[in-house]
Design a protein around this motif. Structure first.
Motif, PDB file in Angstrom:
ATOM      1  N   ASN A  85       0.818  -1.214   0.000  1.00 16.13           N
ATOM      2  CA  ASN A  85       0.000   0.000   0.000  1.00 16.13           C
ATOM      3  C   ASN A  85       0.848   1.258   0.000  1.00 16.13           C
ATOM      4  O   ASN A  85       2.018   1.248   0.397  1.00 16.13           O
ATOM      5  CB  ASN A  85      -0.905   0.012   1.234  1.00 16.13           C
ATOM      6  N   HIS A  86       0.207   2.326  -0.369  1.00 16.48           N
ATOM      7  CA  HIS A  86       0.827   3.646  -0.310  1.00 16.48           C
ATOM      8  C   HIS A  86       0.863   4.157   1.125  1.00 16.48           C
ATOM      9  O   HIS A  86      -0.050   3.924   1.921  1.00 16.48           O
ATOM     10  CB  HIS A  86       0.008   4.635  -1.161  1.00 16.48           C
ATOM     11  N   SER A  87       1.927   4.909   1.460  1.00 19.39           N
ATOM     12  CA  SER A  87       1.938   5.748   2.662  1.00 19.39           C
ATOM     13  C   SER A  87       2.686   7.026   2.330  1.00 19.39           C
ATOM     14  O   SER A  87       3.594   7.024   1.487  1.00 19.39           O
ATOM     15  CB  SER A  87       2.648   5.030   3.817  1.00 19.39           C
ATOM     16  N   CYS A  88       2.318   8.109   2.999  1.00 20.85           N
ATOM     17  CA  CYS A  88       3.049   9.371   2.838  1.00 20.85           C
ATOM     18  C   CYS A  88       4.307   9.387   3.708  1.00 20.85           C
ATOM     19  O   CYS A  88       5.078  10.349   3.673  1.00 20.85           O
ATOM     20  CB  CYS A  88       2.137  10.546   3.159  1.00 20.85           C
ATOM     21  N   ASP A  89       4.523   8.333   4.503  1.00 19.81           N
ATOM     22  CA  ASP A  89       5.760   8.156   5.270  1.00 19.81           C
ATOM     23  C   ASP A  89       6.160   6.681   5.130  1.00 19.81           C
ATOM     24  O   ASP A  89       6.026   5.903   6.067  1.00 19.81           O
ATOM     25  CB  ASP A  89       5.543   8.541   6.735  1.00 19.81           C
ATOM     26  N   GLU A 135      -7.916   9.405  -2.226  1.00 17.60           N
ATOM     27  CA  GLU A 135      -7.742  10.188  -1.007  1.00 17.60           C
ATOM     28  C   GLU A 135      -6.996   9.326  -0.001  1.00 17.60           C
ATOM     29  O   GLU A 135      -7.464   8.245   0.357  1.00 17.60           O
ATOM     30  CB  GLU A 135      -9.108  10.612  -0.451  1.00 17.60           C
ATOM     31  N   CYS A 136      -5.833   9.787   0.446  1.00 20.81           N
ATOM     32  CA  CYS A 136      -4.996   8.995   1.348  1.00 20.81           C
ATOM     33  C   CYS A 136      -5.512   9.072   2.778  1.00 20.81           C
ATOM     34  O   CYS A 136      -5.894  10.136   3.251  1.00 20.81           O
ATOM     35  CB  CYS A 136      -3.553   9.489   1.289  1.00 20.81           C
ATOM     36  N   ARG A 137      -5.489   7.944   3.453  1.00 21.00           N
ATOM     37  CA  ARG A 137      -5.869   7.891   4.863  1.00 21.00           C
ATOM     38  C   ARG A 137      -4.739   7.247   5.670  1.00 21.00           C
ATOM     39  O   ARG A 137      -4.994   6.475   6.585  1.00 21.00           O
ATOM     40  CB  ARG A 137      -7.162   7.080   5.037  1.00 21.00           C
ATOM     41  N   CYS A 138      -3.499   7.550   5.304  1.00 25.88           N
ATOM     42  CA  CYS A 138      -2.371   6.904   5.992  1.00 25.88           C
ATOM     43  C   CYS A 138      -2.189   7.416   7.417  1.00 25.88           C
ATOM     44  O   CYS A 138      -1.511   6.793   8.220  1.00 25.88           O
ATOM     45  CB  CYS A 138      -1.085   7.063   5.195  1.00 25.88           C
ATOM     46  N   GLN A 139      -2.762   8.577   7.722  1.00 22.29           N
ATOM     47  CA  GLN A 139      -2.745   9.145   9.072  1.00 22.29           C
ATOM     48  C   GLN A 139      -1.358   9.577   9.539  1.00 22.29           C
ATOM     49  O   GLN A 139      -1.152   9.825  10.726  1.00 22.29           O
ATOM     50  CB  GLN A 139      -3.363   8.171  10.084  1.00 22.29           C
ATOM     51  N   THR A 142       2.654  13.802   7.851  1.00 19.45           N
ATOM     52  CA  THR A 142       3.029  14.392   6.563  1.00 19.45           C
ATOM     53  C   THR A 142       2.060  14.003   5.443  1.00 19.45           C
ATOM     54  O   THR A 142       2.386  14.162   4.271  1.00 19.45           O
ATOM     55  CB  THR A 142       4.432  13.911   6.174  1.00 19.45           C
ATOM     56  N   CYS A 143       0.878  13.499   5.797  1.00 19.14           N
ATOM     57  CA  CYS A 143      -0.044  13.003   4.764  1.00 19.14           C
ATOM     58  C   CYS A 143      -0.409  14.109   3.775  1.00 19.14           C
ATOM     59  O   CYS A 143      -0.766  15.217   4.165  1.00 19.14           O
ATOM     60  CB  CYS A 143      -1.303  12.430   5.398  1.00 19.14           C
ATOM     61  N   LEU A 144      -0.325  13.777   2.505  1.00 15.96           N
ATOM     62  CA  LEU A 144      -0.621  14.732   1.435  1.00 15.96           C
ATOM     63  C   LEU A 144      -2.092  14.707   1.040  1.00 15.96           C
ATOM     64  O   LEU A 144      -2.499  15.456   0.147  1.00 15.96           O
ATOM     65  CB  LEU A 144       0.244  14.418   0.206  1.00 15.96           C
ATOM     66  N   LYS A 145      -2.872  13.829   1.640  1.00 18.14           N
ATOM     67  CA  LYS A 145      -4.337  13.708   1.451  1.00 18.14           C
ATOM     68  C   LYS A 145      -4.714  13.208   0.047  1.00 18.14           C
ATOM     69  O   LYS A 145      -5.219  12.113  -0.091  1.00 18.14           O
ATOM     70  CB  LYS A 145      -5.055  15.029   1.743  1.00 18.14           C
TER      71      LYS A 145
HETATM   72 ZN   LIG Z   1      -1.073   9.912   3.376  1.00 18.72          ZN
END
Ligand SMILES: [Zn+2]
Length: 180
Positions: A85-89, A135-139, A142-145
């Motif tokens: 999965n994707h994460s912003c971190d 729409e990202c929900r990585c929480q 630094t989440c870019l949304k």
């Molecule tokens: Zn994110």
């Protein structure tokens, strides 16, 4: 790349990728949903290679499941790594680029990994303009949304990522030159 249906309906994904790395990866799918994640079964230090990226389909059409390797070419992973999965971190990078020989393509740890950790990577590190944004929900702090590809992320934000592919930097330079 997930989320997606187990059999990759409507695409050219190989069906047996759930068990491509049985000693290394465990894919978890939530029954009745298209949600999944990948657990790592070994520990790694930051900078370690988890695995080579082999058995890829080159010349793929850009899709939710494909990975971009140059300004205009894409591959299918055909392995359990598809479900990362994707994460912003993120904690791993897909180091895959037509700038390098295919023998050097790999998944590398961006952080120390413990057994049982869920693997994540930053989709815009390879993807310029995604087939399917979300729409990202990585929480993460630094989440870019909104994740649609590196085309929509400014240079300073991209630089804060642990790793971004050379073809993405090249495309960013071209985009900046055009907007001047
Ligand atoms: Zn994110």
């Amino acid at each position: 790349m997930s989320p997606l249906s187990p059999n990759g309906t409507g695409s050219n994904i190989v069906v047996n990728h759930l068990t491509s790395h049985p000693d290394l990866l465990q894919v978890h799918q939530i029954p009745g949903t298209d949600q999944s994640h990948v657990e790592v079964l070994k520990s790694f230090k930051r900078g370690d290679k988890l695995a080579a990226l082999e058995g890829l389909s080159t010349g793929a059409t850009k899709a939710y499941s494909s990975v971009q390797i140059s300004s205009d070419s894409h591959i299918e992973l055909n392995s359990s790594f598809l479900f990362v999965n994707h994460s912003c971190d993120p904690n791993v990078a897909f180091k895959i680029s037509s700038c390098w020989p295919a023998s050097e393509w790999k998944v590398e740890a961006l952080k120390d990994l413990a057994v049982g950790d869920t693997l994540t990577f930053f989709y815009p590190s390879t993807e310029w303009d995604m087939d399917r944004g979300f729409e990202c929900r990585c929480q993460e702090k630094t989440c870019l949304k909104s994740i649609k590809g590196a085309k929509y992320i400014d240079r300073s934000t991209l630089k804060q990522q642990g790793y971004v592919s050379p073809h993405i930097w090249k495309l960013k330079e071209e985009q900046e030159a055009e907007s001047k």
